[in-house]
Design an enzyme around this catalytic site. Sequence first.
Site, PDB file in Angstrom:
ATOM      1  N   TYR A 192      12.292  11.783   2.275  1.00  0.00           N
ATOM      2  CA  TYR A 192      12.190  10.752   3.235  1.00  0.00           C
ATOM      3  C   TYR A 192      12.459  10.891   4.616  1.00  0.00           C
ATOM      4  CZ  TYR A 192      12.789   7.968  -1.299  1.00  0.00           C
ATOM      5  OH  TYR A 192      12.432   7.361  -2.447  1.00  0.00           O
ATOM      6  N   PHE A 224      12.748  11.223  -4.317  1.00  0.00           N
ATOM      7  CA  PHE A 224      12.663   9.865  -4.905  1.00  0.00           C
ATOM      8  C   PHE A 224      14.059   9.452  -4.514  1.00  0.00           C
ATOM      9  CE2 PHE A 224       8.743  11.269  -7.152  1.00  0.00           C
ATOM     10  CZ  PHE A 224       7.962  10.369  -6.612  1.00  0.00           C
ATOM     11  N   HIS A 272       0.421   6.938  -7.652  1.00  0.00           N
ATOM     12  CA  HIS A 272       1.957   7.151  -7.054  1.00  0.00           C
ATOM     13  C   HIS A 272       2.401   6.010  -6.920  1.00  0.00           C
ATOM     14  CE1 HIS A 272       4.726   7.940  -4.112  1.00  0.00           C
ATOM     15  NE2 HIS A 272       4.487   9.275  -4.313  1.00  0.00           N
TER      16      HIS A 272
END
Length: 237
Positions: free
Chosen positions: A79, A90, A198
């Site tokens: 991120y 994730f 995804h």
Amino acid sequence: MALAPPNVRIESLADDVFGAWTSILADEVTQPYFIQLEQFVADERSHGEVYPARDHMFTALHITAPHDTRVVMLGQDPYHGAGQAHGLAFSVPTNTPVPPSLRNVFIELRDDVGCAVPLSGNLELWAQQGVLLLNTALTVRAGSAGSHAGKGWETFTDRIIATLGSRVEHCVFLLWGRHAAKKASLIADHHTIITSAHPSPLSAHNGFFGSRPFTRANAALIAHNQTPINWSVIASR
């Protein structure tokens, strides 16, 4: 990630950072591509924010040893927002707002295994059970998705994927999206590969929702006499 004299840097990096992966990855840090990658990341850090912090770049390897890995959940890069990346694909630290892609993962988790949608996006409890939460690039420039792609990280993480993909012990690989699906060529046929769209908001409705990756992964583990993952444990956090 500043460079030190090679004999010092390689020894300390392999021993202190890679943990149980040392015997597999120690040779990688001697390769020209990795030394150039180190310099690139060091330069990037000297000019601005890079995520995750240096101490968290290899968190996935620290938590999930190669001999404990039963499932690989493959992401693309960390991120790029402040306070989000902490070295697990994730995942975000506890008390950090859950990003959209992870929110969709949790919706599918709820629909697949019947648990409540987790309030925390911290996936460490998955990693501790043998789920390797691996991004193909392990750093990113703040605010710039994909900014460290193609700089050498993929060579490094391909080594990890190929090592698990060639071992005798069965492993489940969750390959979400076209980028992850390309890694199937590194994985031997006796492993289980589960692909889908995804979970990002742009593609989740095109094949991720309803794909039931969690029960399919556990069914494959059970079929190979391996302990299934308690995916719902995150819901209690």
